[in-house]
Scaffold this active site. Structure first.
Site, mmCIF file in Angstrom:
data_model
loop_
_atom_site.group_PDB
_atom_site.id
_atom_site.type_symbol
_atom_site.label_atom_id
_atom_site.label_comp_id
_atom_site.label_asym_id
_atom_site.label_seq_id
_atom_site.Cartn_x
_atom_site.Cartn_y
_atom_site.Cartn_z
ATOM 1 C CB THR A 120 10.826 8.735 13.833
ATOM 2 O OG1 THR A 120 10.129 8.127 12.781
ATOM 3 C CG2 THR A 120 10.160 8.815 15.268
ATOM 4 C CB CYS A 121 7.057 12.406 11.978
ATOM 5 S SG CYS A 121 7.831 12.199 9.968
ATOM 6 N N GLY A 122 5.930 10.409 10.427
ATOM 7 C CA GLY A 122 4.795 9.246 9.239
ATOM 8 C C GLY A 122 5.933 8.916 8.348
ATOM 9 C CD1 TRP A 180 2.925 4.371 11.494
ATOM 10 C CD2 TRP A 180 4.861 4.601 12.912
ATOM 11 N NE1 TRP A 180 2.584 3.719 12.611
ATOM 12 C CE2 TRP A 180 3.670 3.909 13.861
ATOM 13 C CE3 TRP A 180 5.449 4.368 14.341
ATOM 14 C CZ2 TRP A 180 3.416 2.594 14.365
ATOM 15 C CZ3 TRP A 180 6.144 3.178 15.373
ATOM 16 C CH2 TRP A 180 4.741 1.964 15.175
#
Length: 284
Positions: free
Chosen positions: A239-241, A268
């Site tokens: 996952t990330c932004g 996110w």
């Protein structure tokens, strides 16, 4: 580095294969809005000979309110056929971006069941630094039949990630910088809470790359995950932004031989916008 046409190839490899009839090159550059850069304009000014531009924001699920979610298979097929890319092609995707967004395009191809795709190690910057050829001409494209088979195991939605966070039967790994993971730095997108998904570990995407933009050796990639406390015996969700740099984690996992990974597409931008989803702050 060992060239692997299914994950990562060097500029030397690409230069040697540049005239192969079944090679297709893609510029998959994507920039954060705050950078002020225009990826398409930069592509039109200079690109590797024959490269097509893959617009990550346009080849996406436009029905979603979330940015650049994975495209429906039929949209992917129609856009790629129009670019002259189809069955039987070896694809090499590069970028000229701090986000290493070529990895996101690599993941999108893999999601569609296309495995003959690799990221160019070091990207356009390394290609240019070595004095290799560039052009500003649009490529000549001919429609090519393409068949896809969506690999549902390579993507996760918010419900699946929430279950993994609660049950701890999968390892969530976050590619954002440490300050955003800890919740001490603000998110670049307005309206999002600060912090991370409970149970996640932090492997910032930048730590996977050397100063020249090349991906680190396999032993160093494995060490980056292990030093962050990632349990590689579990399936991994990256996952990330907004699902861009999470793809670098996915590519790195593939490089170290870990196959049971998936990418949380909403990342996110989705999780941080739902007040009923739990968050944690501080280090993992």
């Amino acid at each position: 580095m060992t060239d692997d046409p299914k994950t990562l190839v060097s500029t030397d490899w690409l230069a040697a294969h540049l005239d192969d009839p079944d090679l297709r090159i893609i510029d998959g550059s994507w920039h954060m809005a705050a950078s002020g850069r225009d990826a398409r304009a930069e592509y039109e000014a200079a690109h590797i000979p024959g490269a097509r531009f893959f617009d990550i924001d346009a080849i996406a699920d436009t029905r979603s309110e979330l940015p650049h979610m994975a495209p429906p298979p039929e949209l992917f097929v129609s856009r790629l056929r129009a670019m002259g890319i189809g069955d039987g092609h070896q694809v090499v995707v590069y970028d000229n971006a701090d986000t290493h967004s070529a990895a996101r395009v690599w993941w999108t191809f893999r999601l569609m069941g296309k495995t003959d795709v690799a990221m160019l190690d070091g990207g356009f910057a390394k290609w240019q630094a070595e004095g290799r050829p560039v052009e500003d001409l649009p490529p000549i494209t001919r429609d090519r039949h393409m068949t896809v088979q969506r690999q549902a195991a390579l993507v996760r939605d918010v419900t699946q990630v929430a279950a993994a966070s609660k049950l701890r039967d999968q390892q969530i790994v976050d590619a954002r910088p440490p300050g955003r993971f800890a919740g001490t730095d603000p998110e670049p997108r307005p309206g999002l809470r600060a912090g991370h998904i409970p149970g996640a570990r932090n492997v910032p995407a930048g730590t996977l790359y050397a100063a020249d933009g090349t991906m680190k050796p396999i032993a160093d990639l494995r060490a980056a995950f292990e030093s962050a406390g990632v349990d590689l015996s579990l399936p991994v969700i990256t996952t990330c932004g907004s699902g861009i740099t999470a793809a670098s984690l996915a590519l790195a996992l593939e490089r170290i031989g870990k196959r049971d990974w998936s990418l949380y597409d909403g990342s996110w931008t989705e999780w941080g916008s739902y007040p009923d989803l739990k968050i944690e702050t501080g280090d993992a």
